[in-house]
Design an enzyme around this catalytic site. Structure first.
Site, PDB file in Angstrom:
ATOM      1  N   ILE A   1       0.816  -1.209   0.000  1.00  0.00           N
ATOM      2  CA  ILE A   1       0.000   0.000   0.000  1.00  0.00           C
ATOM      3  C   ILE A   1       0.858   1.271   0.000  1.00  0.00           C
ATOM      4  CG2 ILE A   1      -0.241   0.379   2.506  1.00  0.00           C
ATOM      5  CD1 ILE A   1      -3.305   0.578   1.998  1.00  0.00           C
TER       6      ILE A   1
ATOM      7  N   ASN B   1      11.851  -8.547   6.744  1.00  0.00           N
ATOM      8  CA  ASN B   1      12.188  -7.853   7.984  1.00  0.00           C
ATOM      9  C   ASN B   1      11.773  -8.722   9.169  1.00  0.00           C
ATOM     10  OD1 ASN B   1      13.104  -5.561   6.575  1.00  0.00           O
ATOM     11  ND2 ASN B   1      11.020  -4.755   6.428  1.00  0.00           N
TER      12      ASN B   1
ATOM     13  N   HIS C   1       6.208 -11.981   5.987  1.00  0.00           N
ATOM     14  CA  HIS C   1       6.015 -11.509   4.612  1.00  0.00           C
ATOM     15  C   HIS C   1       7.343 -11.222   3.958  1.00  0.00           C
ATOM     16  CE1 HIS C   1       5.736  -8.115   7.401  1.00  0.00           C
ATOM     17  NE2 HIS C   1       6.297  -7.363   6.464  1.00  0.00           N
TER      18      HIS C   1
END
Ligand code: AMP
Length: 115
Positions: free
Chosen positions: A31, A88, A101
């Site tokens: 996003i 991360n 992710h």
């Protein structure tokens, strides 16, 4: 296990711009993109972070994440020029969403070292 915004995207309770999906993984546009192509690839099962992974239990989903990355690189036409995969982990790693992710970043030359 925390119920994150990514779990809601998996359950289709909130929308995302999905670019790839199979039985194991879901991938959608970030996003707040950091590159012309910025896709998040997530396992459908809830795994919070890298330190929850082990080779014995998660070999299949880890393979699926990388297979998806290669498929999406082809779909987004960045395979030939190359791309960056980032995961991360935790506070110092800069992880904001506690659902594992992989960031797939491409469409420009990446810099090194990362910030
Ligand atoms: P990380 O900092 O590695 O946890 O990355 C989380 C990423 O999720 C960030 O790049 C956010 O821009 C992205 N993000 C957060 N909410 C959404 C959403 N609803 N749809 C797509 N991307 C999101």
């Amino acid at each position: 296990m925390s119920d994150t915004i990514f779990s809601k995207i998996v359950r289709k309770e909130i929308t995302a711009d999905i670019v790839f999906e199979n039985d194991f993984v879901l991938a959608f546009k970030d996003i707040n993109p950091k590159a012309p192509v910025h896709i998040l690839i997530i396992p459908k099962v809830e795994i919070a972070t890298v330190t929850d992974l082990n080779g014995k239990d998660h070999a299949e989903i880890l393979g699926q994440l990388f297979d998806a990355a290669n498929s999406i690189a082809k779909i987004m036409k960045i395979e030939a020029d190359g791309f960056r995969l980032v995961i991360n982990c935790g506070k110092n790693g800069g992880q904001e969403v506690n659902h594992l992710h992989m960031h797939l970043l491409g469409g420009r030359k990446m810099t090194w070292p990362p910030g």
